[in-house]
Structures are given as C-alpha cells and as structure tokens.
Enzyme design. Structure first.
Site, PDB file in Angstrom:
ATOM      1  N   PHE A  12     -19.255 -41.299 -62.812  1.00 41.84           N
ATOM      2  CA  PHE A  12     -20.312 -40.699 -63.629  1.00 41.84           C
ATOM      3  C   PHE A  12     -19.828 -40.273 -65.013  1.00 41.84           C
ATOM      4  O   PHE A  12     -20.204 -40.862 -66.035  1.00 41.84           O
ATOM      5  CB  PHE A  12     -20.920 -39.525 -62.837  1.00 41.84           C
ATOM      6  N   LEU A  34     -13.205 -47.492 -56.721  1.00 39.19           N
ATOM      7  CA  LEU A  34     -14.628 -47.762 -56.447  1.00 39.19           C
ATOM      8  C   LEU A  34     -15.116 -47.102 -55.154  1.00 39.19           C
ATOM      9  O   LEU A  34     -16.097 -47.554 -54.562  1.00 39.19           O
ATOM     10  CB  LEU A  34     -14.910 -49.271 -56.423  1.00 39.19           C
ATOM     11  N   GLY A  37     -17.132 -44.659 -57.579  1.00 32.38           N
ATOM     12  CA  GLY A  37     -17.474 -45.344 -58.834  1.00 32.38           C
ATOM     13  C   GLY A  37     -18.223 -46.640 -58.567  1.00 32.38           C
ATOM     14  O   GLY A  37     -18.172 -47.185 -57.460  1.00 32.38           O
ATOM     15  N   ILE A  77     -14.859 -34.789 -55.226  1.00 36.12           N
ATOM     16  CA  ILE A  77     -15.559 -33.714 -55.947  1.00 36.12           C
ATOM     17  C   ILE A  77     -16.632 -32.996 -55.135  1.00 36.12           C
ATOM     18  O   ILE A  77     -17.358 -32.168 -55.667  1.00 36.12           O
ATOM     19  CB  ILE A  77     -16.194 -34.254 -57.248  1.00 36.12           C
ATOM     20  N   SER A 117     -12.499 -27.707 -62.971  1.00 37.05           N
ATOM     21  CA  SER A 117     -13.838 -27.288 -62.535  1.00 37.05           C
ATOM     22  C   SER A 117     -14.012 -25.776 -62.549  1.00 37.05           C
ATOM     23  O   SER A 117     -13.050 -25.020 -62.372  1.00 37.05           O
ATOM     24  CB  SER A 117     -14.062 -27.798 -61.103  1.00 37.05           C
ATOM     25  N   TYR A 141     -12.079 -27.346 -52.256  1.00 37.02           N
ATOM     26  CA  TYR A 141     -12.241 -28.115 -53.495  1.00 37.02           C
ATOM     27  C   TYR A 141     -11.739 -27.322 -54.704  1.00 37.02           C
ATOM     28  O   TYR A 141     -11.016 -27.845 -55.559  1.00 37.02           O
ATOM     29  CB  TYR A 141     -13.717 -28.498 -53.690  1.00 37.02           C
ATOM     30  N   PHE A 201     -30.892 -24.747 -51.118  1.00 40.98           N
ATOM     31  CA  PHE A 201     -30.137 -23.902 -50.194  1.00 40.98           C
ATOM     32  C   PHE A 201     -30.111 -22.472 -50.719  1.00 40.98           C
ATOM     33  O   PHE A 201     -29.854 -22.235 -51.897  1.00 40.98           O
ATOM     34  CB  PHE A 201     -28.715 -24.439 -50.024  1.00 40.98           C
ATOM     35  N   GLY A 267     -19.203 -21.650 -49.145  1.00 41.69           N
ATOM     36  CA  GLY A 267     -18.445 -22.167 -50.285  1.00 41.69           C
ATOM     37  C   GLY A 267     -19.253 -22.262 -51.559  1.00 41.69           C
ATOM     38  O   GLY A 267     -18.714 -22.613 -52.613  1.00 41.69           O
TER      39      GLY A 267
END
Length: 318
Positions: A12, A34, A37, A77, A117, A141, A201, A267
């Site tokens: 992305f 891939l 991706g 991710i 992140s 993560y 959520f 999380g």
C-alpha cells in the site's frame, strides 16, 4: 541518480513511494514477497525481486544492485494477527529488519528510512503524542515495530549508517486492502460500496489520527536528505472518532448503511493523535491533505472501479 531499494514496494504505502521516486528520476529496486503486496501495484519502471526479507537471497539483491538508500516498509502489520501469531510477527518485523541491516552494513548503504508506528507508544499518557512520549506498546505488533528501532540505532553507531525512523499514525488511501492490511477506512469503503453493514469495535468513540498516503510519501522523500538519526512522528495532529469518520464517509457515499457495534478488541488503543511539530522543524514537512479531501479522493477512486466492474459484470451476463 540515486539507487533506492524499497522493501514492501508492492504494498500500500511503499508502492506510492516507489512511484514518486521514479517520477523524481531515481533508480528504484523493489523487494517484496507478495504475501500482502500486489503485482498490480508494481511500477513497471522499477526493478522487482520476489524475495522475502528473511531470505538469504536478499544479499544477492544488494550485491547486484548496490543501493545508496533503503526505505524499509516490508512488515507484518496486523495487530490482531500479532496477538494470534507472536512468533511470526517477531520473525518478520524484527529478524527481517536485522537481515536488511546486515545487508546495509555489508554493502555500504548510506541511510535507511524505517517505517515505524504509533503502536509503539501504547495507551497514551498525554495527547498529542510527541517523540519524547514513553514507549509502552500494548500489542506484540507494537513491540515488533519498536524493537528494530534499537537495532537501527546501534547499527548506526557501530557502522555509521544514517537513519530516519518515521512513526506513522493511521494511514489510509488508494491501494489499501481491506481484506489484507485492514485499515478501518478501507474496510468502510469496501462495506459502503457493497451496501453492507460495517463492524465498529467498542463504542466508536475511540479517536485516531488519520494520515493520507500522499502525505506519508512526501515525508519519506524528504527523509532521504533530511532528518538524519532522528525519530519523527508522521500524522496530522488532528483526532477524529470512528463514529465521526464513518458518518463523514457515509455522507460522501450518500448512503443509509448503519454500522454494527461489537465488543472492543484486545490490543486496541482508545485515543491517539500526534504532535507533529518535530516533523515540521526537522523535515520541513506538513500534511497537505485534510481528512475530507483524502477521503473524497480515496472514495471516488474506488467508486469508479466498483462501477466499472459492475458494468462489466452486467454486460457479460447479457
């Protein structure tokens, strides 16, 4: 002309970075396995290697291409997937980054730009979150995105490899896959196109800082020549609740679809938005896209594709 290797360049965000680099006249090398991706995201003017960042073949790519710079976006991710599969999450995000750093060391890469992140901060102790905020991730993560930052810093100190670490808030835009990367905006787009009820959520009053992909691209391009050895937040500095977000998108779609509310997920952080003053000071960067502009651009793009597919399907049936 610089040679720039982009990991995850069929994904992305990184595919948009590749497009801009090529437009700027750089030689671009893409490494992507891939797994998430897509081939259709690949710029035809880039050199593509279907290689996993954990693979020993990565060294061969560096040996052949000898990149000046590395922009590292290949990663696991998905927060929920990290909780289900913590070993896989760490293997890809931590060990994969170390493999890249080893290649940077061996082949004299000048600088690495690393996509980190907001998840590294965990539940904020204050808003907007600046780069001095305590790092206390509440998901695997978040841990696996933060741990490589330490490796990058030590590699920099030991081997004089420059770096810029860019911590993104919630990215959205064209090419984001609702079934893969799962950004809430791309999920809402998918559901609104299908006139299906999206799931929210928790109460929907949780807030996020949504940053348009083109603004992230600008930050990465600037980081090639600026921001050496800095950690920098990349967001808008503006918070919006998930309920407000959905209502704005619903309005653009002119839809009557209503969300379905489910229990909050483990999380997930309740409130988050960035202080972005360091990005402006160090990179000379500011976001150019207000949320509504980015949403409209994204939604219109997918509406056109959806309408084209619907037309093609109806023609085929006739």
């Amino acid at each position: 002309m610089n040679t720039i290797l982009v990991t995850g360049g069929a994904g992305f965000i990184a595919s948009h970075i590749v497009d801009k680099l090529i437009k700027n006249g750089d030689k671009v090398v893409i490494v992507d396995n891939l797994s998430t991706g897509k081939l259709e995201n690949l710029n035809k003017e880039a050199i593509f290697y279907n290689v996993d960042i954990l693979d020993n073949k990565l060294k061969e790519v560096f040996e052949i291409e000898r990149p000046d710079y590395v922009i590292h976006h290949a990663a696991q991710i998905d927060v929920q997937k990290s909780i289900r599969l913590p070993i896989d999450d760490a293997r890809i995000n931590v060990s994969g980054t170390i493999n890249i750093l080893e290649c940077c060391r061996k082949y004299n890469v000048k600088k690495i730009i690393y996509a980190s992140s907001a998840a590294v901060y965990g539940e904020p102790k204050y808003l907007g979150i600046d780069e001095e905020h305590t790092v206390a991730p509440i998901s695997y993560y978040g841990i696996s995105k933060h741990t490589p930052e330490h490796y990058i810093k030590v590699y920099s100190e030991l081997y004089d490899i420059k770096y810029t670490i860019l911590r993104y808030s919630n990215a959205y835009g064209i090419r984001q896959d609702p079934k893969g990367e799962g950004g809430v905006i791309s999920i809402f787009v998918d559901k609104l196109l299908e006139e299906d009820n999206p799931v929210i959520f928790g109460t929907g009053e949780q807030t996020r800082d949504f940053i348009y992909v083109n603004d992230i691209v600008d930050a990465n391009i600037l980081a090639i020549s600026k921001g050496d050895n800095h950690i920098i937040n990349i967001g808008t500095g503006v918070a919006i609740s998930i309920n407000e977000l959905f209502n704005s998108m619903k309005e653009i779609f002119e839809s009557k679809v209503k969300p379905v509310y489910k229990e909050a997920r483990k999380g997930d952080i309740l409130h988050s938005y960035f202080n972005i003053s360091k990005a402006e000071k160090i990179l000379g960067w500011k976001p150019r896209y207000p949320l509504e502009d980015g949403l409209r651009e994204t939604i219109y793009f997918y509406k056109e594709i959806f309408q084209h597919r619907s037309f093609a399907a109806s023609t085929k049936e006739e």
